[in-house]
Write a protein that holds these residues in place. Structure first.
Motif, PDB file in Angstrom:
ATOM      1  N   LYS A 182       0.818  -1.207   0.000  1.00 39.20           N
ATOM      2  CA  LYS A 182       0.000   0.000   0.000  1.00 39.20           C
ATOM      3  C   LYS A 182       0.859   1.266   0.000  1.00 39.20           C
ATOM      4  CE  LYS A 182      -3.976  -2.166   0.416  1.00 39.20           C
ATOM      5  NZ  LYS A 182      -5.023  -2.093  -0.612  1.00 39.20           N
ATOM      6  N   ASP A 183       2.135   1.126  -0.095  1.00 40.40           N
ATOM      7  CA  ASP A 183       3.066   2.267  -0.114  1.00 40.40           C
ATOM      8  C   ASP A 183       2.850   3.214   1.061  1.00 40.40           C
ATOM      9  OD1 ASP A 183       4.328   1.358  -2.347  1.00 40.40           O
ATOM     10  OD2 ASP A 183       2.995   2.418  -3.718  1.00 40.40           O
ATOM     11  N   LEU A 184       2.689   2.649   2.242  1.00 38.29           N
ATOM     12  CA  LEU A 184       2.385   3.485   3.401  1.00 38.29           C
ATOM     13  C   LEU A 184       3.638   4.004   4.102  1.00 38.29           C
ATOM     14  CD1 LEU A 184      -0.577   1.448   4.845  1.00 38.29           C
ATOM     15  CD2 LEU A 184      -0.685   3.672   3.766  1.00 38.29           C
ATOM     16  N   PHE A 185       4.758   3.312   3.918  1.00 33.27           N
ATOM     17  CA  PHE A 185       5.974   3.752   4.596  1.00 33.27           C
ATOM     18  C   PHE A 185       6.719   4.770   3.747  1.00 33.27           C
ATOM     19  CE2 PHE A 185       5.867  -0.003   7.429  1.00 33.27           C
ATOM     20  CZ  PHE A 185       6.172   0.651   8.608  1.00 33.27           C
ATOM     21  N   SER A 186       7.342   5.729   4.366  1.00 30.98           N
ATOM     22  CA  SER A 186       8.268   6.614   3.666  1.00 30.98           C
ATOM     23  C   SER A 186       9.370   6.983   4.639  1.00 30.98           C
ATOM     24  CB  SER A 186       7.548   7.865   3.149  1.00 30.98           C
ATOM     25  OG  SER A 186       6.977   8.549   4.221  1.00 30.98           O
ATOM     26  N   LEU A 187      10.529   7.367   4.092  1.00 30.99           N
ATOM     27  CA  LEU A 187      11.650   7.743   4.945  1.00 30.99           C
ATOM     28  C   LEU A 187      11.592   9.238   5.185  1.00 30.99           C
ATOM     29  CD1 LEU A 187      14.450   5.606   3.330  1.00 30.99           C
ATOM     30  CD2 LEU A 187      12.985   5.055   5.241  1.00 30.99           C
ATOM     31  N   GLN A 188      11.576   9.629   6.440  1.00 29.42           N
ATOM     32  CA  GLN A 188      11.453  11.036   6.794  1.00 29.42           C
ATOM     33  C   GLN A 188      12.588  11.431   7.721  1.00 29.42           C
ATOM     34  OE1 GLN A 188       9.085  12.992   5.617  1.00 29.42           O
ATOM     35  NE2 GLN A 188       7.864  11.406   4.595  1.00 29.42           N
ATOM     36  N   PRO A 189      13.098  12.647   7.575  1.00 29.52           N
ATOM     37  CA  PRO A 189      14.062  13.134   8.568  1.00 29.52           C
ATOM     38  C   PRO A 189      13.407  13.103   9.942  1.00 29.52           C
ATOM     39  CG  PRO A 189      13.988  14.598   6.689  1.00 29.52           C
ATOM     40  CD  PRO A 189      12.882  13.610   6.495  1.00 29.52           C
ATOM     41  N   GLU A 190      14.234  12.740  10.934  1.00 31.99           N
ATOM     42  CA  GLU A 190      13.670  12.567  12.269  1.00 31.99           C
ATOM     43  C   GLU A 190      13.038  13.856  12.805  1.00 31.99           C
ATOM     44  OE1 GLU A 190      16.603  11.482  15.047  1.00 31.99           O
ATOM     45  OE2 GLU A 190      15.359  10.060  16.118  1.00 31.99           O
ATOM     46  N   SER A 191      13.528  15.014  12.335  1.00 37.61           N
ATOM     47  CA  SER A 191      13.031  16.278  12.876  1.00 37.61           C
ATOM     48  C   SER A 191      11.667  16.653  12.314  1.00 37.61           C
ATOM     49  CB  SER A 191      14.034  17.390  12.578  1.00 37.61           C
ATOM     50  OG  SER A 191      14.105  17.601  11.188  1.00 37.61           O
ATOM     51  N   ASN A 192      11.173  15.897  11.317  1.00 41.81           N
ATOM     52  CA  ASN A 192       9.822  16.171  10.841  1.00 41.81           C
ATOM     53  C   ASN A 192       8.834  15.570  11.826  1.00 41.81           C
ATOM     54  OD1 ASN A 192      10.955  17.333   8.662  1.00 41.81           O
ATOM     55  ND2 ASN A 192      10.316  15.794   7.176  1.00 41.81           N
ATOM     56  N   ARG A 193       8.342  16.431  12.705  1.00 34.64           N
ATOM     57  CA  ARG A 193       7.531  15.925  13.816  1.00 34.64           C
ATOM     58  C   ARG A 193       6.046  15.915  13.489  1.00 34.64           C
ATOM     59  NH1 ARG A 193      10.127  12.846  17.035  1.00 34.64           N
ATOM     60  NH2 ARG A 193      12.251  13.241  16.455  1.00 34.64           N
ATOM     61  N   LEU A 194       5.640  16.829  12.603  1.00 33.44           N
ATOM     62  CA  LEU A 194       4.239  16.889  12.210  1.00 33.44           C
ATOM     63  C   LEU A 194       4.017  15.819  11.149  1.00 33.44           C
ATOM     64  CD1 LEU A 194       2.037  18.786  13.173  1.00 33.44           C
ATOM     65  CD2 LEU A 194       2.505  20.259  11.230  1.00 33.44           C
ATOM     66  N   TRP A 195       2.964  15.030  11.290  1.00 26.66           N
ATOM     67  CA  TRP A 195       2.845  13.878  10.405  1.00 26.66           C
ATOM     68  C   TRP A 195       1.381  13.555  10.136  1.00 26.66           C
ATOM     69  CZ3 TRP A 195       5.209  11.505   6.858  1.00 26.66           C
ATOM     70  CH2 TRP A 195       4.882  10.194   6.498  1.00 26.66           C
ATOM     71  N   VAL A 196       1.056  13.253   8.891  1.00 24.26           N
ATOM     72  CA  VAL A 196      -0.302  12.863   8.529  1.00 24.26           C
ATOM     73  C   VAL A 196      -0.364  11.348   8.475  1.00 24.26           C
ATOM     74  CG1 VAL A 196      -2.146  13.075   6.848  1.00 24.26           C
ATOM     75  CG2 VAL A 196      -0.539  14.958   7.166  1.00 24.26           C
ATOM     76  N   ALA A 197      -1.070  10.764   9.423  1.00 24.12           N
ATOM     77  CA  ALA A 197      -1.103   9.307   9.502  1.00 24.12           C
ATOM     78  C   ALA A 197      -2.343   8.763   8.797  1.00 24.12           C
ATOM     79  CB  ALA A 197      -1.064   8.861  10.963  1.00 24.12           C
ATOM     80  N   CYS A 198      -2.521   9.162   7.546  1.00 25.24           N
ATOM     81  CA  CYS A 198      -3.665   8.667   6.785  1.00 25.24           C
ATOM     82  C   CYS A 198      -3.377   8.854   5.308  1.00 25.24           C
ATOM     83  CB  CYS A 198      -4.949   9.412   7.162  1.00 25.24           C
ATOM     84  SG  CYS A 198      -6.398   8.783   6.278  1.00 25.24           S
ATOM     85  N   LYS A 199      -3.881   7.942   4.497  1.00 23.48           N
ATOM     86  CA  LYS A 199      -3.710   8.075   3.048  1.00 23.48           C
ATOM     87  C   LYS A 199      -5.035   7.998   2.308  1.00 23.48           C
ATOM     88  CE  LYS A 199       0.796   7.372   1.213  1.00 23.48           C
ATOM     89  NZ  LYS A 199       1.605   6.659   0.225  1.00 23.48           N
ATOM     90  N   ASN A 200      -6.149   8.084   3.037  1.00 28.68           N
ATOM     91  CA  ASN A 200      -7.455   7.955   2.413  1.00 28.68           C
ATOM     92  C   ASN A 200      -7.761   9.180   1.552  1.00 28.68           C
ATOM     93  OD1 ASN A 200     -10.255   7.874   1.905  1.00 28.68           O
ATOM     94  ND2 ASN A 200     -10.472   6.427   3.595  1.00 28.68           N
ATOM     95  N   LEU A 201      -8.008   8.943   0.262  1.00 24.65           N
ATOM     96  CA  LEU A 201      -8.195  10.057  -0.670  1.00 24.65           C
ATOM     97  C   LEU A 201      -9.648  10.522  -0.754  1.00 24.65           C
ATOM     98  CD1 LEU A 201      -5.876   8.966  -3.610  1.00 24.65           C
ATOM     99  CD2 LEU A 201      -5.369  10.525  -1.762  1.00 24.65           C
ATOM    100  N   GLU A 202     -10.508   9.948   0.070  1.00 27.40           N
ATOM    101  CA  GLU A 202     -11.907  10.383   0.024  1.00 27.40           C
ATOM    102  C   GLU A 202     -12.125  11.541   0.999  1.00 27.40           C
ATOM    103  OE1 GLU A 202     -14.306   6.985   0.762  1.00 27.40           O
ATOM    104  OE2 GLU A 202     -13.584   5.981  -1.042  1.00 27.40           O
ATOM    105  N   ALA A 203     -13.204  12.299   0.751  1.00 32.48           N
ATOM    106  CA  ALA A 203     -13.525  13.421   1.624  1.00 32.48           C
ATOM    107  C   ALA A 203     -14.876  13.177   2.281  1.00 32.48           C
ATOM    108  CB  ALA A 203     -13.557  14.714   0.820  1.00 32.48           C
ATOM    109  N   GLY A 204     -15.104  13.846   3.384  1.00 30.33           N
ATOM    110  CA  GLY A 204     -16.403  13.790   4.022  1.00 30.33           C
ATOM    111  C   GLY A 204     -16.495  12.706   5.079  1.00 30.33           C
ATOM    112  N   ASP A 205     -17.674  12.712   5.781  1.00 30.49           N
ATOM    113  CA  ASP A 205     -17.800  11.805   6.915  1.00 30.49           C
ATOM    114  C   ASP A 205     -17.937  10.352   6.508  1.00 30.49           C
ATOM    115  OD1 ASP A 205     -17.460  13.845   8.568  1.00 30.49           O
ATOM    116  OD2 ASP A 205     -19.569  14.146   9.108  1.00 30.49           O
TER     117      ASP A 205
END
Lengths: 193, 289
Positions: B182-205
């Protein structure tokens, strides 16, 4: 066509009885270094080079063994002589041409004891080729090996852009393609000896 | 008689060849910098390739030639890097440590399954069957391919079948990035503290029917963030890490689902004040809601 002619020997070793795709010799480098066209062609050149050397060695050793009446030593002495000669050549290249060594160097130790190299030496002895014929045979075998490797590398590079299902990616699809490639070369079967 | 001939022939042949090689070794000796061996000894021998070289030996060669600095090796300890730098008389150099981050938080306690997958316990296999059993097409399948592929034991599956990365152990080798279907992992510099833990491309409830922690693309985080730090693109917040200096935990506070998080060095993943508390401890039942 005269089975002794140089063209016949060359085509026979290169296409009809291709070492990789018809005899299934040297499958290890065929699968291992066919990932990129660049390395594949270098590997092909290295194998052709080693084949030429081992062909010469095998011719000399065969003459020696016949002279001392000990042909049963063929297999073991071929291996010893080919391996050490290639080692020597490798040292020589390393000293004389670092650029060439960097291009071929890592492949040379890998292919000295390869079955395609030993197979070539044994085949040429069995077929009773003279010195020149042996060289042409080795050249043909090397060209055939390079051809198979380059074909495979080209296909695998194209594969990178296709949407193969994830489970067959990598080794699985490589083996499938190798099989199909071998099948197409079966079209030549029976034309040579 | 035959045995004597065999012995003499083979013995003579090997002796001759050995002599030839011995001579060649003397005559054709190529000098190689002995420091390469020493530096290679000091490297971690992980041969992981995180430095961009094929292994520790080529990296050691490049180090001795002065093409790279020891800091490029993110696996060795700071003391180890310092030791190499002192030995070679160069600056250690700092390469920011990267870690693997997972862009999904949908464990079995919050994300619904639309089907019960019963085949081989592998995400790669499961993803071939209509993308796996998860109701969210983009979500983590939780079968642990990443845990199995990690050579450094940095990934463990938690009780809700979500991989958790140990940032201390992670070397950013990229194996988990490659294996995740699902290509969920990516390599990020450790100092990037703000993070979006979702990949859902849909909008709304509608998103919430499939996963309680999914991003609904409400855009509150983007509004609360300074400048262009966060923009909503394809119904997901995208963090512009070129403005990484502006990062703060503020944008996560109004997120109703907690899909944008702050990854704290000590406390781990922190969700915003308004995110729903997840109290369910077991798996959600499979099937239509």
């Amino acid at each position: 066509m005269n089975t002794e002619s140089m063209w016949y020997i060359f085509i026979n070793a290169c296409l009809v009885n291709n070492f990789v795709l018809a005899y299934f010799l040297g499958i290890c480098p065929f699968l291992g270094v066919s990932g990129k066209l660049d390395t594949a062609s270098k590997m092909g050149a290295a194998v052709t080079f080693v084949m030429l050397i081992s062909s010469m060695c095998a011719y000399g050793i065969h003459a020696l063994l016949v002279a001392v009446n000990a042909p049963f030593l063929q297999l073991i002495s071929y291996i010893v002589v080919i391996a050490s000669t290639v080692q020597l050549v490798e040292m020589f290249i390393r000293k004389m041409s670092p650029a060439l060594f960097r291009a071929l160097g890592i492949f040379l130790p890998l292919i000295t004891t390869n079955c395609a190299i030993l197979g070539l030496a044994l085949f040429q002895t069995n077929k009773g080729y003279d010195f020149l014929q042996s060289l042409v045979y080795a050249l043909g075998a090397g060209a055939g090996f390079t051809l198979a490797l380059v074909l495979m590398a080209g296909l695998r590079e194209q594969l990178g852009f296709t949407e193969a299902p994830k489970v067959v990616r990598g080794t699985v699809i490589t083996l499938l393609i190798a099989g199909i490639l071998s099948l197409t070369f079966m079209g030549f079967s029976g034309l040579g000896n | 008689m035959t045995i004597l001939i065999a012995l003499a022939t083979l013995g003579g042949l090997t002796l001759l060849l050995a002599l030839m090689l011995l001579l060649a070794n003397k005559k054709l000796y190529v000098y190689e910098d002995p420091r390469i061996d020493t530096v290679e000894e000091m490297l971690p021998h992980a041969n992981c390739g995180a430095c961009g070289f094929p292994g520790c030996r080529p990296f050691a060669e490049a180090l001795v030639e002065g093409k790279v600095l020891p800091g490029k090796c993110t696996v060795s300890s700071p003391e180890g890097r310092e030791a190499i730098a002192t030995y070679l008389g160069v600056d250690a150099g700092a390469e920011e440590k990267k870690v693997a981050r997972l862009a999904c938080a949908g464990g079995i306690n919050v994300a619904r399954n639309k089907a019960g997958y019963q085949g081989l316990k592998s995400c790669q296999a499961a993803s071939l069957v209509s993308g796996g059993g998860k109701a969210c097409f983009w979500g983590c399948l939780g079968l642990g391919d990443c845990e199995a592929v990690c050579d450094f034991d940095a990934i463990t599956m938690n009780e809700f079948s979500i991989p958790v990365v140990d940032e201390e152990k992670c070397t950013a080798c990229g194996d988990c990035v490659a294996i995740c279907p699902k290509d969920l992992f990516s390599l990020q510099p450790e100092s990037n503290r703000l993070w979006v833990a979702c990949k859902n491309l849909e909008a709304g409830d509608g998103v919430l029917e499939d996963c309680e922690v999914g991003c609904t693309a409400c855009g509150k985080c983007a509004m609360d963030a300074p400048g262009d730090l966060i923009v909503i693109r394809n119904n997901l917040p995208v963090i512009n890490y070129k403005y990484a200096g502006l990062q703060s935990p503020d944008p996560i506070q109004r997120c109703p689902t907690g899909s944008i998080v702050w990854i704290d060095r000590d406390k781990g993943i922190i969700k915003g004040r308004e995110s729903k508390k997840i109290i369910r401890q077991g798996a959600i039942k499979t099937g239509a809601s």
